[in-house]
Scaffold this motif. Sequence first.
Motif, PDB file in Angstrom:
ATOM      1  N   ALA A  76      11.686   3.462   3.470  1.00 24.15           N
ATOM      2  CA  ALA A  76      11.103   4.800   3.625  1.00 24.15           C
ATOM      3  C   ALA A  76      10.653   5.360   2.277  1.00 24.15           C
ATOM      4  N   GLU A  77      11.453   5.117   1.240  1.00 25.27           N
ATOM      5  CA  GLU A  77      11.087   5.603  -0.101  1.00 25.27           C
ATOM      6  C   GLU A  77       9.832   4.895  -0.606  1.00 25.27           C
ATOM      7  N   ALA A  78       9.728   3.601  -0.341  1.00 29.09           N
ATOM      8  CA  ALA A  78       8.539   2.846  -0.740  1.00 29.09           C
ATOM      9  C   ALA A  78       7.301   3.378  -0.030  1.00 29.09           C
ATOM     10  N   ALA A  79       7.435   3.678   1.252  1.00 34.26           N
ATOM     11  CA  ALA A  79       6.302   4.208   2.016  1.00 34.26           C
ATOM     12  C   ALA A  79       5.845   5.552   1.452  1.00 34.26           C
ATOM     13  N   LYS A  80       6.782   6.383   1.004  1.00 36.54           N
ATOM     14  CA  LYS A  80       6.422   7.669   0.394  1.00 36.54           C
ATOM     15  C   LYS A  80       5.656   7.450  -0.917  1.00 36.54           C
ATOM     16  N   HIS A  81       6.165   6.536  -1.747  1.00 40.77           N
ATOM     17  CA  HIS A  81       5.522   6.283  -3.043  1.00 40.77           C
ATOM     18  C   HIS A  81       4.089   5.815  -2.873  1.00 40.77           C
TER      19      HIS A  81
END
Length: 339
Positions: free
Chosen positions: A247-252
């Motif tokens: 999820a954090e990667a998708a935000k970045h």
Amino acid sequence: MKIRLWNVGLILLTLLFAGLFALFASAVQHTRELTSQLKPPREASADKTARIALIAQVQNNPFWRSVEEGAASASERFGMDLEYMGPVRIDPAEQTRLLEKAIAERFDALLVQGQSNAANARLIDQAAARGIPVITVDADEPGSARLAYVGTDNRAAGQRLGEYVVRSVGESGKIGVLIGSEANNQQLRLAGFRSVVERYPGLTIEDVRSSNISRLQAEEQAEDMLRSHPELKAIIGLSALDGLGIAEAAKHLKADGLLVFGFDDPGSTRQEIGSCQIAAALVQQPNRMGEEAVTLVHDYMQGRKPTEFHYTGTTVLDRASLADAQDGTQAVAPTERCR
């Protein structure tokens, strides 16, 4: 000349006797080990409290802390002492060393994670030969002398998550997968997940990578996966910290259309599901695993041999189930949940 021959004969005779004695000693030791396996389970004496060692995969992982809580609750109920230990970071070799140390310290029972390697299996066999019952938790060690396995039916869990993903993503497109490690439980989840995806020719798994049970590495691997395969419709994480990292990667990368699926409920998983950063997570019951494992040890010490497999259940955590838990609203179809 005769004296020399006599000396040579004595030497040969001595070597022969030494060899026969070594064979005899080995046979005696083997007989003792076999006899110890036939002994009834050891019961703690009236003045001795049974000591149980729980060896976690990673000491401060939320999943394993929940296993510890369940085990501690059951231990207190049965008047046993529980000692919790594990590597600071994922380290199978350290797990093996801790198991070896626990056997040497003569714990009355051991709760361990299977590692699917010969060294771990040999130590479990060694513990059993010394009359120490071993329960595998979370991941099994097939073929070893462990008394029973307590945990998720991991292949079935992978299938259940796969079916949910197909209903959400559709029957065509490209997806990526993160596994936590090469452990038996992760491989079974992956196999179960693949068995569902393979039913749909239009749906393909483009990439499979390991996060090493690390949220940071899950984030890094997911970012690299998305750069290599920007057309991915979803990334699925099969260990506890994968979903949050993905999820954090998708935000970045501002991959707003990416559907993220996780495993278990660590940290801020519920908040991420509520805000649609994670579509859903398949949640195990680690607390119950710990409690049931200690209960099996207690029953065994009372003379009741357990059945081999004790599967704990899983539940799907998504926006609909969160809403149901809060106000009883009716569940909606997966495709309506996070778009």
